[in-house]
Design an enzyme around this catalytic site. Structure first.
Site, PDB file in Angstrom:
ATOM      1  N   HIS A   6       0.832  -1.206   0.000  1.00 54.35           N
ATOM      2  CA  HIS A   6       0.000   0.000   0.000  1.00 54.35           C
ATOM      3  C   HIS A   6       0.872   1.264   0.000  1.00 54.35           C
ATOM      4  O   HIS A   6       1.299   1.732   1.050  1.00 54.35           O
ATOM      5  CB  HIS A   6      -0.909  -0.036   1.236  1.00 54.35           C
ATOM      6  CG  HIS A   6      -1.965   1.019   1.255  1.00 54.35           C
ATOM      7  ND1 HIS A   6      -2.993   1.014   2.171  1.00 54.35           N
ATOM      8  CD2 HIS A   6      -2.175   2.120   0.481  1.00 54.35           C
ATOM      9  CE1 HIS A   6      -3.775   2.060   1.973  1.00 54.35           C
ATOM     10  NE2 HIS A   6      -3.295   2.748   0.950  1.00 54.35           N
ATOM     11  N   HIS A   8       1.223   5.185  -2.272  1.00 48.41           N
ATOM     12  CA  HIS A   8       0.703   6.075  -3.320  1.00 48.41           C
ATOM     13  C   HIS A   8       1.770   7.083  -3.725  1.00 48.41           C
ATOM     14  O   HIS A   8       2.630   7.443  -2.921  1.00 48.41           O
ATOM     15  CB  HIS A   8      -0.513   6.870  -2.814  1.00 48.41           C
ATOM     16  CG  HIS A   8      -1.631   6.032  -2.288  1.00 48.41           C
ATOM     17  ND1 HIS A   8      -2.420   5.260  -3.099  1.00 48.41           N
ATOM     18  CD2 HIS A   8      -2.101   5.856  -1.031  1.00 48.41           C
ATOM     19  CE1 HIS A   8      -3.339   4.653  -2.355  1.00 48.41           C
ATOM     20  NE2 HIS A   8      -3.159   4.984  -1.101  1.00 48.41           N
ATOM     21  N   ALA A  72      -4.284   8.618  -3.598  1.00 47.33           N
ATOM     22  CA  ALA A  72      -5.700   8.276  -3.433  1.00 47.33           C
ATOM     23  C   ALA A  72      -6.573   9.516  -3.263  1.00 47.33           C
ATOM     24  O   ALA A  72      -7.664   9.607  -3.829  1.00 47.33           O
ATOM     25  CB  ALA A  72      -5.864   7.347  -2.238  1.00 47.33           C
ATOM     26  N   SER A  73      -6.086  10.483  -2.479  1.00 43.69           N
ATOM     27  CA  SER A  73      -6.945  11.628  -2.164  1.00 43.69           C
ATOM     28  C   SER A  73      -7.218  12.485  -3.395  1.00 43.69           C
ATOM     29  O   SER A  73      -8.223  13.190  -3.450  1.00 43.69           O
ATOM     30  CB  SER A  73      -6.307  12.477  -1.062  1.00 43.69           C
ATOM     31  OG  SER A  73      -5.066  12.985  -1.498  1.00 43.69           O
ATOM     32  N   HIS A 178     -10.744   1.519  -1.786  1.00 48.90           N
ATOM     33  CA  HIS A 178     -10.066   2.733  -1.309  1.00 48.90           C
ATOM     34  C   HIS A 178     -10.826   3.975  -1.755  1.00 48.90           C
ATOM     35  O   HIS A 178     -10.873   4.286  -2.936  1.00 48.90           O
ATOM     36  CB  HIS A 178      -8.638   2.764  -1.858  1.00 48.90           C
ATOM     37  CG  HIS A 178      -7.692   3.599  -1.048  1.00 48.90           C
ATOM     38  ND1 HIS A 178      -7.974   4.886  -0.638  1.00 48.90           N
ATOM     39  CD2 HIS A 178      -6.468   3.321  -0.550  1.00 48.90           C
ATOM     40  CE1 HIS A 178      -6.959   5.350   0.060  1.00 48.90           C
ATOM     41  NE2 HIS A 178      -6.033   4.430   0.145  1.00 48.90           N
ATOM     42  N   TYR A 194     -11.951   7.583   5.218  1.00 48.27           N
ATOM     43  CA  TYR A 194     -11.230   6.342   4.895  1.00 48.27           C
ATOM     44  C   TYR A 194     -11.665   5.206   5.831  1.00 48.27           C
ATOM     45  O   TYR A 194     -11.965   4.097   5.391  1.00 48.27           O
ATOM     46  CB  TYR A 194      -9.707   6.532   5.047  1.00 48.27           C
ATOM     47  CG  TYR A 194      -9.006   7.224   3.893  1.00 48.27           C
ATOM     48  CD1 TYR A 194      -9.665   8.114   3.064  1.00 48.27           C
ATOM     49  CD2 TYR A 194      -7.659   6.991   3.658  1.00 48.27           C
ATOM     50  CE1 TYR A 194      -8.994   8.756   2.024  1.00 48.27           C
ATOM     51  CE2 TYR A 194      -6.980   7.629   2.611  1.00 48.27           C
ATOM     52  CZ  TYR A 194      -7.648   8.509   1.807  1.00 48.27           C
ATOM     53  OH  TYR A 194      -6.986   9.131   0.783  1.00 48.27           O
ATOM     54  N   HIS A 223      -5.990   0.178   5.740  1.00 44.03           N
ATOM     55  CA  HIS A 223      -6.023   0.836   7.050  1.00 44.03           C
ATOM     56  C   HIS A 223      -6.439  -0.156   8.140  1.00 44.03           C
ATOM     57  O   HIS A 223      -7.269   0.142   9.002  1.00 44.03           O
ATOM     58  CB  HIS A 223      -6.945   2.076   7.019  1.00 44.03           C
ATOM     59  CG  HIS A 223      -6.823   2.844   5.729  1.00 44.03           C
ATOM     60  ND1 HIS A 223      -7.830   2.916   4.799  1.00 44.03           N
ATOM     61  CD2 HIS A 223      -5.767   3.506   5.195  1.00 44.03           C
ATOM     62  CE1 HIS A 223      -7.405   3.606   3.742  1.00 44.03           C
ATOM     63  NE2 HIS A 223      -6.159   3.984   3.959  1.00 44.03           N
ATOM     64  N   GLU A 284       1.475   2.563   3.693  1.00 45.12           N
ATOM     65  CA  GLU A 284       0.909   3.770   3.092  1.00 45.12           C
ATOM     66  C   GLU A 284       1.844   4.968   3.241  1.00 45.12           C
ATOM     67  O   GLU A 284       1.401   6.092   3.386  1.00 45.12           O
ATOM     68  CB  GLU A 284      -0.485   4.089   3.675  1.00 45.12           C
ATOM     69  CG  GLU A 284      -1.357   4.894   2.711  1.00 45.12           C
ATOM     70  CD  GLU A 284      -2.792   5.109   3.184  1.00 45.12           C
ATOM     71  OE1 GLU A 284      -3.043   4.974   4.388  1.00 45.12           O
ATOM     72  OE2 GLU A 284      -3.637   5.431   2.346  1.00 45.12           O
ATOM     73  N   ARG A 290       2.411  11.609   8.674  1.00 43.57           N
ATOM     74  CA  ARG A 290       3.816  11.716   8.274  1.00 43.57           C
ATOM     75  C   ARG A 290       4.765  11.998   9.427  1.00 43.57           C
ATOM     76  O   ARG A 290       5.974  12.060   9.250  1.00 43.57           O
ATOM     77  CB  ARG A 290       3.968  12.813   7.219  1.00 43.57           C
ATOM     78  CG  ARG A 290       3.091  12.542   6.018  1.00 43.57           C
ATOM     79  CD  ARG A 290       3.331  13.505   4.874  1.00 43.57           C
ATOM     80  NE  ARG A 290       2.449  13.180   3.753  1.00 43.57           N
ATOM     81  CZ  ARG A 290       2.628  13.594   2.520  1.00 43.57           C
ATOM     82  NH1 ARG A 290       3.652  14.362   2.223  1.00 43.57           N
ATOM     83  NH2 ARG A 290       1.788  13.249   1.573  1.00 43.57           N
TER      84      ARG A 290
HETATM   85 ZN   LIG Z   1      -4.068   4.560   0.606  1.00 47.80          ZN
END
Ligand SMILES: [Zn+2]
Length: 339
Positions: A6, A8, A72-73, A178, A194, A223, A284, A290
């Site tokens: 996972h 992105h 994804a966002s 997702h 999410y 998640h 992810e 972060r």
């Molecule tokens: Zn994701």
């Protein structure tokens, strides 16, 4: 080998965002429509965007390969019309293919789909097929709510979605369920939307008969499965009350959870409750969270540490880090062998 299922492309060059901004502006003012040729990103820009981020973290944390998809966002299927999503998906997927071409040992591609509210999911099958057959991708991200937080599409178990599942089965690729950004102010994207979607999808699978119709379909709930592992007794009990089959025979032959849970007690619970064969390693990164956890001094999303610190046997850890991913993504082994 440690396979992160996972990741992105959250660090894509600014040119991509600039193109998207122009594409969105053109919805109101067609004069601003950007040409695809105007989007120029060099190989060096791609390298720069990854070397200090995902590749650096792979090296520091000791993971080998990331199954990598567009951010994804910013899929944001609720924006514009179907044609908007088709163009945006093709551009984002092509960029992932370039990442994989530059770093075939570090990344394997997964596509976003050109979904759009009210548009049949069958229409996404063409882009899925292009990504798997032409770009060598090994899976897809499937948005259960293209409306971005208003849930206007039927449940994932509805026949509305079946043509897309038929294509996933035909190509023998899994999908990660997702969602994308939220345009409903009640739902923070990564903190609520999410996790809601992960939990919602699981309950839909209990209620429906999707896997009776598609016994080989494989879906990943990211998640850590949302709220499901924490409330496992509720879901088992609901299935029982609703005269549904037990979860181990009804849902868990087809559904997998990742390990994107950002603290040790949460991972310990996941590993205790959910069968090992249903868990895929994922982080992810670089993604939703972060920062560094002040109580441990480590990044929240350094999920490899939590698996390593867990009470699982070495054999079970290997299944989570590697073995299960090869089973869920049958095209992965050939991709890595070629790299
Ligand atoms: Zn994701």
């Amino acid at each position: 080998m440690i396979i992160d299922c996972h990741g992105h492309y959250t660090t894509a060059p600014q040119e991509l965002t600039t193109f998207r901004d122009a594409q969105i502006a053109a919805l109101k003012d067609p004069v601003q429509t950007p040409s695809r040729a105007s989007l120029r990103i060099s190989d060096d820009q791609i390298r720069d965007s990854l070397e200090g981020a995902q590749l650096k973290l792979q090296r520091e944390r000791g993971t080998d390969v990331t199954i990598f998809s567009p951010r994804a966002s910013t899929m944001a299927h609720h924006i514009g019309k179907e044609a908007t999503s088709i163009e945006w998906s093709q551009i984002c997927n092509d960029l992932i293919a370039r990442v994989v071409d530059l770093y075939p040992k570090n990344f394997v591609g997964v596509c976003m789909l050109p979904q759009s509210p009210g548009v049949p999911p069958a229409n996404s099958a063409r882009e899925l097929e292009r990504c798997v057959k032409d770009l060598g991708f090994i899976g897809a991200n499937l948005n259960p709510d293209p409306s971005g937080g208003h849930w206007t599409a039927p449940p994932l178990t509805d026949k509305h979605w079946y043509p897309l599942y038929e294509k996933l089965v035909e190509l023998d690729v899994p999908a990660m369920v997702h969602v994308s950004s939220s345009c409903n102010a009640n739902f923070h994207a990564t903190g609520a939307h999410y996790i809601n979607a992960d939990t919602t999808a699981f309950m839909q699978f209990i209620q429906g008969d999707l896997f009776k119709d598609f016994p080989t379909l494989r879906l990943i709930i990211p998640h850590g499965g949302g709220a499901v592992p924490y409330h496992w007794g509720r879901y088992r009990g609901l299935a029982q009350d609703m005269k549904r089959p037990p979860l181990d025979t009804h849902v868990m032959k087809n559904v997998f959870f990742d390990t994107c849970v950002y603290h040790q007690p949460g991972i310990d619970l996941l590993l205790k409750v959910i069968p090992v064969e249903n868990i895929l390693f994922g982080s992810e990164m670089v993604g939703a969270v972060r920062g560094i956890d002040p109580t441990t001094g480590q990044f929240y999303d350094d999920t490899k540490r939590y698996i390593e610190s867990s009470a699982l046997s070495a054999t079970d850890k290997t299944r989570i880090f590697e073995g299960n991913a090869f089973r869920v993504f049958p095209r992965l082994r050939a991709k890595l062998a070629a790299a």
